[in-house]
Design a protein around this motif. Structure first.
Motif, PDB file in Angstrom:
ATOM      1  N   VAL A   1     -34.251 -23.123 -38.191  1.00  0.00           N
ATOM      2  CA  VAL A   1     -35.407 -22.119 -38.518  1.00  0.00           C
ATOM      3  C   VAL A   1     -36.633 -22.834 -38.447  1.00  0.00           C
ATOM      4  CG1 VAL A   1     -36.301 -20.394 -39.833  1.00  0.00           C
ATOM      5  CG2 VAL A   1     -33.749 -20.653 -39.391  1.00  0.00           C
ATOM      6  N   GLN A   2     -36.770 -23.825 -39.426  1.00  0.00           N
ATOM      7  CA  GLN A   2     -37.997 -24.421 -39.273  1.00  0.00           C
ATOM      8  C   GLN A   2     -38.635 -25.078 -38.102  1.00  0.00           C
ATOM      9  OE1 GLN A   2     -40.312 -24.680 -42.234  1.00  0.00           O
ATOM     10  NE2 GLN A   2     -38.560 -23.132 -42.935  1.00  0.00           N
ATOM     11  N   GLU A   3     -37.759 -25.576 -37.183  1.00  0.00           N
ATOM     12  CA  GLU A   3     -37.932 -26.425 -35.975  1.00  0.00           C
ATOM     13  C   GLU A   3     -38.373 -25.138 -35.118  1.00  0.00           C
ATOM     14  OE1 GLU A   3     -34.314 -28.091 -34.610  1.00  0.00           O
ATOM     15  OE2 GLU A   3     -34.643 -30.227 -35.898  1.00  0.00           O
ATOM     16  N   ILE A   4     -37.912 -23.940 -35.063  1.00  0.00           N
ATOM     17  CA  ILE A   4     -38.207 -23.047 -34.018  1.00  0.00           C
ATOM     18  C   ILE A   4     -39.611 -22.525 -34.504  1.00  0.00           C
ATOM     19  CG2 ILE A   4     -37.646 -20.529 -33.376  1.00  0.00           C
ATOM     20  CD1 ILE A   4     -34.617 -21.421 -33.601  1.00  0.00           C
ATOM     21  N   GLN A   5     -39.735 -22.031 -35.927  1.00  0.00           N
ATOM     22  CA  GLN A   5     -41.155 -21.718 -36.515  1.00  0.00           C
ATOM     23  C   GLN A   5     -42.005 -22.491 -36.265  1.00  0.00           C
ATOM     24  OE1 GLN A   5     -40.621 -20.421 -40.539  1.00  0.00           O
ATOM     25  NE2 GLN A   5     -42.741 -19.664 -40.713  1.00  0.00           N
ATOM     26  N   GLY A   6     -41.923 -23.822 -36.327  1.00  0.00           N
ATOM     27  CA  GLY A   6     -43.034 -24.821 -36.041  1.00  0.00           C
ATOM     28  C   GLY A   6     -43.352 -24.814 -34.645  1.00  0.00           C
ATOM     29  N   ALA A   7     -42.233 -24.573 -33.692  1.00  0.00           N
ATOM     30  CA  ALA A   7     -42.534 -24.526 -32.187  1.00  0.00           C
ATOM     31  C   ALA A   7     -43.231 -23.568 -31.695  1.00  0.00           C
ATOM     32  CB  ALA A   7     -41.365 -24.797 -31.367  1.00  0.00           C
ATOM     33  N   ALA A   8     -42.943 -22.451 -32.592  1.00  0.00           N
ATOM     34  CA  ALA A   8     -43.669 -21.072 -32.404  1.00  0.00           C
ATOM     35  C   ALA A   8     -45.021 -21.215 -32.642  1.00  0.00           C
ATOM     36  CB  ALA A   8     -42.931 -20.123 -32.863  1.00  0.00           C
TER      37      ALA A   8
ATOM     38  N   GLN B   1     -23.992 -27.553 -45.892  1.00  0.00           N
ATOM     39  CA  GLN B   1     -24.457 -28.160 -44.375  1.00  0.00           C
ATOM     40  C   GLN B   1     -24.890 -27.126 -43.437  1.00  0.00           C
ATOM     41  OE1 GLN B   1     -21.226 -30.767 -43.095  1.00  0.00           O
ATOM     42  NE2 GLN B   1     -22.429 -31.425 -41.388  1.00  0.00           N
ATOM     43  N   ILE B   2     -24.171 -26.058 -43.398  1.00  0.00           N
ATOM     44  CA  ILE B   2     -24.433 -25.074 -42.511  1.00  0.00           C
ATOM     45  C   ILE B   2     -25.690 -24.366 -42.839  1.00  0.00           C
ATOM     46  CG2 ILE B   2     -23.666 -22.858 -41.454  1.00  0.00           C
ATOM     47  CD1 ILE B   2     -20.471 -23.466 -42.040  1.00  0.00           C
ATOM     48  N   ARG B   3     -25.984 -23.906 -43.986  1.00  0.00           N
ATOM     49  CA  ARG B   3     -27.159 -23.435 -44.446  1.00  0.00           C
ATOM     50  C   ARG B   3     -28.194 -24.468 -44.295  1.00  0.00           C
ATOM     51  NH1 ARG B   3     -25.563 -21.146 -50.411  1.00  0.00           N
ATOM     52  NH2 ARG B   3     -24.622 -19.116 -49.545  1.00  0.00           N
ATOM     53  N   SER B   4     -28.228 -25.554 -44.739  1.00  0.00           N
ATOM     54  CA  SER B   4     -29.268 -26.937 -44.352  1.00  0.00           C
ATOM     55  C   SER B   4     -29.564 -26.911 -42.911  1.00  0.00           C
ATOM     56  CB  SER B   4     -28.758 -28.245 -44.933  1.00  0.00           C
ATOM     57  OG  SER B   4     -29.652 -29.192 -44.353  1.00  0.00           O
ATOM     58  N   THR B   5     -28.404 -27.036 -41.987  1.00  0.00           N
ATOM     59  CA  THR B   5     -28.703 -27.151 -40.518  1.00  0.00           C
ATOM     60  C   THR B   5     -29.323 -25.787 -39.981  1.00  0.00           C
ATOM     61  OG1 THR B   5     -26.562 -28.146 -40.329  1.00  0.00           O
ATOM     62  CG2 THR B   5     -27.389 -27.405 -38.135  1.00  0.00           C
TER      63      THR B   5
END
Length: 320
Positions: A254-261, A245-249
């Protein structure tokens, strides 16, 4: 003549001395006595300490204890009502209640001990054989332990502990005392108390009991190990679940930050491109010039290709 009188006087004095010495006797505290004439008791027992009289030469004094005496029987192997063979060791306290009757029937303490062996051993055997082992071990007033103390006890043992008994060890010893008292008074003996000192399994039964105890302990140990392994697997499963669950979160974050970047970079690129499309095209073309061509491929371009448009338009003379 004088010599004869003196001899006679001395003889008379000696006879008087021996006669008087045979008349008086003393009785110590804690003793009682019976006067015997020609081997037969005469009169009532004498129980008071002090100086007493008897007929000289023809009577003698037999002294007995007034205090409590101890009887210790030999351990006997007796089966219980449930056919468990056990060793039973019994003790008793008794006193001489009637010295005359005691002298007539058993004569001495050794004879009394022998008679007590016969009577008490027989009564004890009858009572033990008609009683369950749990009744011999447990008191009727015994209280069941708290439930928390019974957690580590096997179910079959717990049922045995909760089992109600008809009579306990105290009642059995009282019954032994009552039955023995019906027989013993005819010997001039008063039986004060009877107690069971020790109960123990015979060797063959003891080994089986030890084996059963070891088996129960092994079963309890195996149960604890099984519960521990189950708890360990449960903890490891929870840990693995939380870790996933921690890894998934973290991956989602990470994907959200990378997508936003990427979106931000794209927006910046778009803004820059809209402000000066020619400069942006020129910059991108220069970047493509810098990139090394693939060594395994060949690129063929004509001089009319747009790829070299900025090179063709360049004027070296204007370069400072």
């Amino acid at each position: 003549m004088n010599i004869q009188l003196r001899v006679i006087a001395v003889v008379v004095v000696l006879l008087a001395f021996f006669g008087l010495s045979g008349v008086f006797y003393t009785l110590q505290e804690g003793q009682q006595a019976i006067v015997v004439q020609f081997g037969r008791p005469v009169g009532e027992p004498i129980t008071e300490a002090g100086l007493h009289m008897k007929l000289p030469f023809v009577q003698e004094v037999r002294r007995f204890e007034k205090r409590l005496l101890i009887w210790d029987g030999d351990p006997n192997q007796i089966p219980t009502k449930g056919r468990e063979f056990i060793w039973v060791d019994t003790t008793a306290r008794w006193r001489i209640a009637d010295a005359r009757k005691f002298l007539e029937n058993v004569a001495s303490e050794e004879g009394a001990q022998s008679r007590l062996n016969d009577i008490l051993d027989s009564v004890v055997r009858d009572q033990v054989s008609s009683s369950e082992l749990v009744e011999l071990v447990r008191s009727a007033s015994w209280e069941l332990p708290e439930q928390e103390d019974l957690q580590d006890i096997p179910k079959e043992r717990e049922e045995e502990l909760k089992r109600e008994i008809a009579r306990g060890r105290e009642e059995i010893t009282r019954t032994i005392l009552t039955e023995a008292r019906r027989i013993i008074p005819q010997y001039g003996i008063e039986l004060v108390d009877v107690r069971i000192k020790r109960l123990d399994y015979v060797e063959s039964v003891r080994e089986k009991v030890y084996e059963r105890m070891i088996s129960e302990r092994k079963r309890i140990a195996a149960q604890f190990r099984s519960e521990g392994e189950g708890r360990s697997a449960e903890i490891l499963g929870e840990m693995e679940k939380e870790l996933r669950q921690i890894r998934s979160t973290a991956y989602r974050r990470v994907q959200e930050i990378q997508g936003a970047a990427d979106a931000r970079a794209t927006a910046i690129y778009g803004t820059a491109y809209n402000n000066n499309p020619d400069f942006y095209g020129f910059l991108q073309t220069l970047e493509s010039y810098r990139e090394k061509p693939n060594q395994n491929s060949v690129l063929i371009l004509t001089t009319e290709s747009d790829f070299y448009q900025y090179i063709k338009k360049a004027n070296p003379e204007k370069v400072p």
